[in-house]
Write a protein that holds these residues in place. Structure first.
Motif, mmCIF file in Angstrom:
data_model
loop_
_atom_site.group_PDB
_atom_site.id
_atom_site.type_symbol
_atom_site.label_atom_id
_atom_site.label_comp_id
_atom_site.label_asym_id
_atom_site.label_seq_id
_atom_site.Cartn_x
_atom_site.Cartn_y
_atom_site.Cartn_z
ATOM 1 N N CYS A 1 -3.239 3.682 -0.527
ATOM 2 C CA CYS A 1 -3.361 2.976 0.496
ATOM 3 C C CYS A 1 -4.680 2.071 0.688
ATOM 4 O O CYS A 1 -4.811 0.907 0.807
ATOM 5 N N GLN A 2 -5.702 2.814 0.141
ATOM 6 C CA GLN A 2 -7.087 2.111 -0.085
ATOM 7 C C GLN A 2 -6.899 0.631 -0.936
ATOM 8 O O GLN A 2 -7.281 -0.304 -0.667
ATOM 9 N N ARG A 3 -6.413 1.089 -2.173
ATOM 10 C CA ARG A 3 -5.989 -0.003 -3.143
ATOM 11 C C ARG A 3 -5.278 -0.930 -2.769
ATOM 12 O O ARG A 3 -5.443 -2.187 -2.808
ATOM 13 N N LEU A 4 -4.077 -0.735 -1.611
ATOM 14 C CA LEU A 4 -3.287 -1.816 -1.176
ATOM 15 C C LEU A 4 -4.027 -2.429 -0.076
ATOM 16 O O LEU A 4 -3.897 -3.996 -0.037
ATOM 17 N N GLU A 5 -4.888 -1.780 0.537
ATOM 18 C CA GLU A 5 -5.709 -2.580 1.771
ATOM 19 C C GLU A 5 -6.602 -3.578 1.098
ATOM 20 O O GLU A 5 -6.790 -4.546 1.439
ATOM 21 N N ALA A 6 -7.392 -3.076 -0.203
ATOM 22 C CA ALA A 6 -8.383 -3.860 -0.845
ATOM 23 C C ALA A 6 -7.565 -4.941 -1.597
ATOM 24 O O ALA A 6 -8.020 -6.384 -1.271
ATOM 25 N N ASP A 7 -6.452 -4.917 -2.095
ATOM 26 C CA ASP A 7 -5.626 -6.071 -2.473
ATOM 27 C C ASP A 7 -5.459 -7.005 -1.594
ATOM 28 O O ASP A 7 -5.142 -8.312 -1.638
ATOM 29 N N LEU A 8 -4.763 -6.449 -0.329
ATOM 30 C CA LEU A 8 -4.336 -7.160 0.734
ATOM 31 C C LEU A 8 -5.717 -8.311 1.323
ATOM 32 O O LEU A 8 -5.507 -9.346 1.644
ATOM 33 N N ALA A 9 -6.866 -7.414 1.707
ATOM 34 C CA ALA A 9 -7.870 -8.187 2.103
ATOM 35 C C ALA A 9 -8.295 -9.276 0.983
ATOM 36 O O ALA A 9 -8.628 -10.492 1.356
ATOM 37 N N MET A 10 -8.562 -9.065 -0.277
ATOM 38 C CA MET A 10 -8.704 -10.046 -1.027
ATOM 39 C C MET A 10 -7.738 -11.232 -1.067
ATOM 40 O O MET A 10 -7.885 -12.434 -1.040
ATOM 41 N N LEU A 11 -6.458 -10.951 -1.140
ATOM 42 C CA LEU A 11 -5.174 -11.975 -1.050
ATOM 43 C C LEU A 11 -5.456 -12.931 0.106
ATOM 44 O O LEU A 11 -5.136 -14.163 -0.046
ATOM 45 N N LEU A 12 -5.743 -12.334 1.463
ATOM 46 C CA LEU A 12 -5.711 -13.106 2.466
ATOM 47 C C LEU A 12 -6.975 -13.867 2.566
ATOM 48 O O LEU A 12 -6.914 -15.049 3.057
ATOM 49 N N ALA A 13 -8.006 -13.312 1.756
ATOM 50 C CA ALA A 13 -9.355 -14.375 1.870
ATOM 51 C C ALA A 13 -8.766 -15.650 0.920
ATOM 52 O O ALA A 13 -9.269 -16.709 1.150
ATOM 53 N N ALA A 14 -8.062 -15.444 -0.283
ATOM 54 C CA ALA A 14 -7.668 -16.325 -1.186
ATOM 55 C C ALA A 14 -6.769 -17.384 -0.534
ATOM 56 O O ALA A 14 -6.909 -18.453 -0.733
ATOM 57 N N GLN B 1 0.650 -17.156 -1.856
ATOM 58 C CA GLN B 1 -0.180 -15.905 -1.615
ATOM 59 C C GLN B 1 0.067 -15.205 -0.171
ATOM 60 O O GLN B 1 0.151 -14.170 -0.004
ATOM 61 N N SER B 2 0.512 -16.113 0.542
ATOM 62 C CA SER B 2 1.135 -15.497 1.893
ATOM 63 C C SER B 2 2.023 -14.709 1.702
ATOM 64 O O SER B 2 2.084 -13.390 2.506
ATOM 65 N N ARG B 3 3.252 -15.080 1.094
ATOM 66 C CA ARG B 3 4.322 -14.287 0.783
ATOM 67 C C ARG B 3 3.778 -12.860 0.121
ATOM 68 O O ARG B 3 4.437 -11.892 0.310
ATOM 69 N N ARG B 4 2.684 -13.066 -0.800
ATOM 70 C CA ARG B 4 2.731 -11.803 -1.667
ATOM 71 C C ARG B 4 1.850 -10.940 -0.642
ATOM 72 O O ARG B 4 1.916 -9.829 -0.674
ATOM 73 N N ALA B 5 0.878 -11.515 0.100
ATOM 74 C CA ALA B 5 0.485 -10.667 1.533
ATOM 75 C C ALA B 5 1.415 -9.730 2.218
ATOM 76 O O ALA B 5 1.020 -8.754 2.375
ATOM 77 N N GLU B 6 2.474 -10.402 2.502
ATOM 78 C CA GLU B 6 3.409 -9.783 3.112
ATOM 79 C C GLU B 6 4.263 -8.841 2.483
ATOM 80 O O GLU B 6 4.381 -7.716 2.925
ATOM 81 N N ALA C 1 4.439 -2.642 1.487
ATOM 82 C CA ALA C 1 4.167 -1.510 0.735
ATOM 83 C C ALA C 1 3.114 -0.485 1.364
ATOM 84 O O ALA C 1 3.493 0.674 1.413
ATOM 85 N N LEU C 2 2.026 -1.226 1.953
ATOM 86 C CA LEU C 2 1.074 -0.330 2.641
ATOM 87 C C LEU C 2 1.789 0.312 3.814
ATOM 88 O O LEU C 2 1.639 1.690 4.085
ATOM 89 N N ALA C 3 2.612 -0.275 4.811
ATOM 90 C CA ALA C 3 3.400 0.558 5.658
ATOM 91 C C ALA C 3 4.291 1.668 5.096
ATOM 92 O O ALA C 3 4.439 2.624 5.638
#
Length: 156
Positions: A11-24, A57-62, A67-69
């Motif tokens: 979950c932590q890895r997915l949250e970090a990936d999500l934060a990075m992707l949302l910023a990008a 990137q928005s699709r990947r964030a979804e 996955a996180l849920a």
């Protein structure tokens, strides 16, 4: 091994990936709408390319949100001989040369690698061919991964 700790790491890895992707994605969105991205001629596609990038990137964030849920909702249970390997199982495989491979069978996030107690643990899903073979199996059963045969050593 503490499977709940592994679940938290995922979950932590997915949250970090999500934060990075949302910023990008936000940066790409800003670039797409910036006045410098306006096409100067019919061959100038900077703005269009940035908007495609932002959409991807928005699709990947979804995908990461889903996955996180799924990982947050997963109930990590102890292995039960009656049901065999199920989602949340931590599995140790060994090949003919007794090389070991640790796998965590999860709902999503295939290919993600974790480090725990000096071991590398790779996430696989039940949709993967190996994941499909593992479901319902138990210790001492054999599975095929490519050309190699693997024996299930332990399941937690």
């Amino acid at each position: 091994m503490d499977k709940l700790l592994l679940q938290q790491q995922v979950c932590q890895r997915l949250e970090a990936d999500l934060a990075m992707l949302l910023a990008a994605a936000d940066l790409a969105r800003q670039a797409a709408t910036h006045e410098e991205s306006k096409a100067e001629n019919k061959y100038d596609t900077r703005g269009l390319e940035a908007s495609y990038l932002a959409a991807g990137q928005s699709r990947r964030a979804e995908d990461i949100r889903r996955a996180l849920a799924a990982w947050r909702a997963l109930q990590m249970r102890a292995y039960d001989d009656a049901s065999g390997i199920q989602l949340g199982a931590l599995i140790c495989l060994a090949d003919a040369a007794e090389r070991q491979q640790w796998l965590l069978l999860g709902p999503d996030g295939a290919g993600l690698k974790l480090e725990h107690l000096g071991l590398e643990i790779m996430l696989i899903t039940a949709q993967a061919p190996l994941g499909q073979q593992l479901l319902g199996r138990g210790p001492d059963d054999e599975v095929q991964a490519g050309a190699a045969a693997w024996r299930i050593v332990t399941v937690e």
